[in-house]
Design a protein around this motif. Structure first.
Motif, PDB file in Angstrom:
ATOM      1  N   THR A 232      45.835  89.720  53.059  1.00 26.48           N
ATOM      2  CA  THR A 232      46.466  89.871  54.372  1.00 26.48           C
ATOM      3  C   THR A 232      47.941  89.499  54.310  1.00 26.48           C
ATOM      4  O   THR A 232      48.309  88.485  53.717  1.00 26.48           O
ATOM      5  N   SER A 233      48.758  90.308  54.954  1.00 32.24           N
ATOM      6  CA  SER A 233      50.201  90.082  54.978  1.00 32.24           C
ATOM      7  C   SER A 233      50.557  88.805  55.735  1.00 32.24           C
ATOM      8  O   SER A 233      49.877  88.426  56.700  1.00 32.24           O
ATOM      9  N   SER A 234      51.657  88.181  55.327  1.00 34.34           N
ATOM     10  CA  SER A 234      52.145  87.008  56.050  1.00 34.34           C
ATOM     11  C   SER A 234      52.665  87.381  57.428  1.00 34.34           C
ATOM     12  O   SER A 234      52.840  86.517  58.292  1.00 34.34           O
ATOM     13  N   GLU A 235      52.910  88.692  57.658  1.00 34.39           N
ATOM     14  CA  GLU A 235      53.350  89.162  58.973  1.00 34.39           C
ATOM     15  C   GLU A 235      52.195  89.278  59.962  1.00 34.39           C
ATOM     16  O   GLU A 235      52.416  89.418  61.159  1.00 34.39           O
ATOM     17  N   THR A 236      50.973  89.241  59.460  1.00 31.17           N
ATOM     18  CA  THR A 236      49.797  89.494  60.294  1.00 31.17           C
ATOM     19  C   THR A 236      49.346  88.229  61.013  1.00 31.17           C
ATOM     20  O   THR A 236      49.099  87.205  60.369  1.00 31.17           O
ATOM     21  N   PRO A 237      49.207  88.273  62.346  1.00 31.50           N
ATOM     22  CA  PRO A 237      48.686  87.110  63.081  1.00 31.50           C
ATOM     23  C   PRO A 237      47.242  86.822  62.668  1.00 31.50           C
ATOM     24  O   PRO A 237      46.454  87.745  62.438  1.00 31.50           O
TER      25      PRO A 237
ATOM     26  N   VAL B   6      37.652  84.581  55.828  1.00 36.22           N
ATOM     27  CA  VAL B   6      37.502  83.955  57.144  1.00 36.22           C
ATOM     28  C   VAL B   6      38.413  84.624  58.169  1.00 36.22           C
ATOM     29  O   VAL B   6      37.972  85.014  59.249  1.00 36.22           O
ATOM     30  N   VAL B   7      39.713  84.773  57.815  1.00 38.77           N
ATOM     31  CA  VAL B   7      40.648  85.361  58.772  1.00 38.77           C
ATOM     32  C   VAL B   7      40.375  86.844  59.000  1.00 38.77           C
ATOM     33  O   VAL B   7      40.754  87.395  60.038  1.00 38.77           O
ATOM     34  N   ARG B   8      39.682  87.479  58.048  1.00 43.26           N
ATOM     35  CA  ARG B   8      39.365  88.909  58.198  1.00 43.26           C
ATOM     36  C   ARG B   8      38.004  89.146  58.833  1.00 43.26           C
ATOM     37  O   ARG B   8      37.531  90.274  58.907  1.00 43.26           O
ATOM     38  N   ASN B   9      37.351  88.079  59.265  1.00 41.84           N
ATOM     39  CA  ASN B   9      36.028  88.186  59.900  1.00 41.84           C
ATOM     40  C   ASN B   9      34.974  88.706  58.921  1.00 41.84           C
ATOM     41  O   ASN B   9      34.082  89.467  59.289  1.00 41.84           O
ATOM     42  N   TYR B  10      35.079  88.263  57.668  1.00 44.37           N
ATOM     43  CA  TYR B  10      34.101  88.583  56.628  1.00 44.37           C
ATOM     44  C   TYR B  10      33.408  87.297  56.187  1.00 44.37           C
ATOM     45  O   TYR B  10      33.268  87.020  55.001  1.00 44.37           O
ATOM     46  N   ARG B  11      32.989  86.485  57.145  1.00 45.36           N
ATOM     47  CA  ARG B  11      32.433  85.172  56.828  1.00 45.36           C
ATOM     48  C   ARG B  11      31.201  85.248  55.926  1.00 45.36           C
ATOM     49  O   ARG B  11      30.944  84.332  55.142  1.00 45.36           O
ATOM     50  N   SER B  12      30.447  86.320  56.022  1.00 46.09           N
ATOM     51  CA  SER B  12      29.272  86.452  55.157  1.00 46.09           C
ATOM     52  C   SER B  12      29.660  86.626  53.692  1.00 46.09           C
ATOM     53  O   SER B  12      28.820  86.507  52.802  1.00 46.09           O
ATOM     54  N   HIS B  13      30.955  86.888  53.441  1.00 49.21           N
ATOM     55  CA  HIS B  13      31.440  87.079  52.070  1.00 49.21           C
ATOM     56  C   HIS B  13      32.217  85.875  51.566  1.00 49.21           C
ATOM     57  O   HIS B  13      32.844  85.942  50.499  1.00 49.21           O
ATOM     58  N   GLN B  14      32.197  84.769  52.294  1.00 49.03           N
ATOM     59  CA  GLN B  14      33.066  83.642  51.954  1.00 49.03           C
ATOM     60  C   GLN B  14      32.766  83.055  50.578  1.00 49.03           C
ATOM     61  O   GLN B  14      33.663  82.547  49.900  1.00 49.03           O
TER      62      GLN B  14
ATOM     63  N   MET C 121      49.084  93.905  64.614  1.00 53.59           N
ATOM     64  CA  MET C 121      47.672  93.630  64.861  1.00 53.59           C
ATOM     65  C   MET C 121      47.175  92.426  64.057  1.00 53.59           C
ATOM     66  O   MET C 121      47.604  92.192  62.926  1.00 53.59           O
ATOM     67  N   PRO C 122      46.237  91.658  64.642  1.00 52.49           N
ATOM     68  CA  PRO C 122      45.728  90.456  63.977  1.00 52.49           C
ATOM     69  C   PRO C 122      44.788  90.785  62.832  1.00 52.49           C
ATOM     70  O   PRO C 122      44.250  91.894  62.740  1.00 52.49           O
ATOM     71  N   SER C 123      44.580  89.810  61.969  1.00 54.96           N
ATOM     72  CA  SER C 123      43.743  89.994  60.781  1.00 54.96           C
ATOM     73  C   SER C 123      42.323  90.410  61.128  1.00 54.96           C
ATOM     74  O   SER C 123      41.698  91.188  60.386  1.00 54.96           O
TER      75      SER C 123
END
Length: 499
Positions: A143-148, A55-63, A380-382
């Motif tokens: 995704t890293s915890s540093e990534t917005p 979801v946060v990576r914009n891969y919703r079709s892979h959820q 950079m954001p996820s």
């Protein structure tokens, strides 16, 4: 039908399913391709984490993919358990045959029946495994915890820029106009020769391209990096293994595929490398790296090719987004946490790769600061991360010609930690002192110099409208015969004899 035997219709469906997950006959994955090892058990044991990550990576079709992978692994375990007893019975019958005990014909009949049942379950197991692997390989990295995760980048710092006292620019500070005025860039001829998105660099601009490459290499070498010049043509499966693949079939593809002759249909396809990251990563495909040699740090110049140059407009005008360009890339392999399938804290905060990541950002900062370019450093954001990236930092410069987009800010460099995403797909492993090759190294990549954008930024930020010239950054002058400006008093090429 006896228990444990497959219904013929179900068996046929599974055959079709296995075929569907196999490599395409038009784009096969050759036997020489690196073995891919997705983290199946990691996904199975952390389904919710992987679902949230899509979801946060914009891969919703892979959820739903992580759950499906876990289901397949569960079914495979059930099949393993179902096969245990028939295999034991088969071994017992083989022992009777060897010892010549019992009715031979009856034993053979029972053995054939058992083998058929086992083979059907083995086929089902293999189909489930192939399906699980294909699904797992389609997922993005964690995704890293540093990534917005809110879709917006986070500001780290500025370089040569004071937000309280921003620089002012002449209205004519546009690299496309400057390039035409000073006979530095020819877009028109390139459009006729190659199409939109191509260009000729002329005179001092052509020299500056070489100067920028040499300067970037010199800085990286000073920091202990080794130089490599990679090929620009790669197998398409190598590019996919590095994470250069669309999120779904509607996504625009960055990679330019090379056409095949009819006689070569069925052979592995090749692509033009979008970045030297791909061929550099391939140097250790299918090969181990000795643990004592880590980190391995390479920097190399190359030509890069991008099929997507975007729609025409301020984002793609001039040199900012083009189809072909020169870039100096940094690529490194580092040690990884001592884990196989779990996800301890170390996996979510990789120490060694973070150290190299920070070093790359330092090199980028040193280069851009010395060029005098006003920049900002962004986490950079996820949603902006490619499939392979775990964490990414971009450095953007001010382009006066882009003031109508993003406040004039435009990306010059990026650096990404990819953890073991690429090494798992390229079968690059760490050779430990004990001889073990279980661990996969982490990879880190970053831009040392993207020539067209940096050149455009130099032309716009160094433009002096009253004098009609561009001031050349001091650190580049020794590479172009000591020239200080472009455009004053005509072209004096005598200085080039000093190079």
């Amino acid at each position: 039908m006896s228990k444990g035997r497959l219904d013929p219709t179900a068996f046929l469906l599974r055959c079709r399913r296995a075929y569907a997950t196999a490599p395409s006959p038009k784009r096969p994955r050759p036997a020489t391709a690196p073995k891919q090892t997705p983290p199946l058990r990691q996904i199975r044991d952390n389904v919710e984490l992987y679902e949230e990550n899509t979801v946060v990576r914009n891969y919703r079709s892979h959820q739903d993919v992580p759950g499906k992978v876990a289901d397949n692994l569960r079914k495979m375990l059930e099949l393993d358990e179902r096969m245990r007893r028939p295999r034991e019975d088969l071994n017992d019958l083989q022992t009777l045959m060897y010892r010549k005990k019992g009715d031979r014909d009856d034993i053979i009949t029972r053995m054939k029946s058992l083998k058929l049942g086992i083979e059907e379950m083995e086929f089902e197991h293999a189909a489930l495994d192939a399906d699980a692997q294909a699904m797992a390989l389609s997922l993005p990295n964690l995704t890293s915890s540093e990534t917005p995760t809110n879709g917006e980048p986070r500001l780290h710092s500025y370089i040569n820029y004071d937000p309280e006292n921003p620089p002012s620019y002449d209205s004519s500070a546009d690299h496309a106009l400057i390039g035409e005025k000073l006979k530095l860039i020819d877009f028109t001829s390139a459009s006729t020769t190659s199409g939109w998105g191509f260009y000729y660099l002329l005179n001092e601009a052509a020299l500056l391209e070489q100067a920028l490459v040499q300067y970037a290499l010199s800085v990286a070498l000073k920091h202990g990096w080794s130089v490599a010049t990679p090929p620009s043509l790669v197998y398409s499966h190598m590019a996919a293994a590095c994470g250069f693949q669309p999120r779904d079939q509607n996504d625009e593809q960055q990679i330019w595929q090379v056409a095949q002759a009819e006689k070569d249909v069925g052979k592995p396809t090749r692509s033009l490398a979008a970045t030297a990251e791909i061929p550099l990563a391939g140097m250790y495909a299918g090969k181990p790296i000795r643990e004592e040699d880590l980190p391995v740090k390479l920097v190399g110049p190359s030509r890069c090719f991008r099929a997507e140059a975007g729609a025409r407009g301020v984002d793609t005008r001039g040199l900012y987004r083009v189809h072909e360009f020169t870039k100096v890339e940094m690529f490194a392999w580092t040690n990884s946490p001592s884990i196989s399938d779990g996800l301890p804290k170390e996996a979510l905060w990789p120490k060694d790769s973070t150290e190299v990541f920070d070093e790359m950002v330092g090199i980028q900062t040193e280069i851009l600061e010395s060029l005098g370019l006003p920049c900002r450093v962004l986490e950079m954001p996820s949603s902006d991360l490619g499939a392979s990236a775990y964490r990414k930092i971009d450095i953007e410069a001010i382009f006066p010609s882009r003031k109508g987009k993003d406040g004039g800010w435009g990306e010059l460099t990026s650096v990404s930690i990819c953890t073991d995403y690429q090494s798992r797909r390229l079968d690059t492993r760490i050779l430990e002192a004990s001889g073990s090759r279980k661990k996969f190294p982490h990879t880190v990549n970053g831009t040392a110099m993207a020539v067209p954008r940096v050149l455009a930024a130099i032309l716009e930020n160094g433009w002096r409208e009253k004098e009609g010239c561009v001031v050349i950054p001091e650190v580049l002058r020794r590479y172009i015969g000591g020239m200080e400006t472009i455009g004053v008093g005509g072209k004096d090429w005598s200085a080039l004899t000093k190079i």
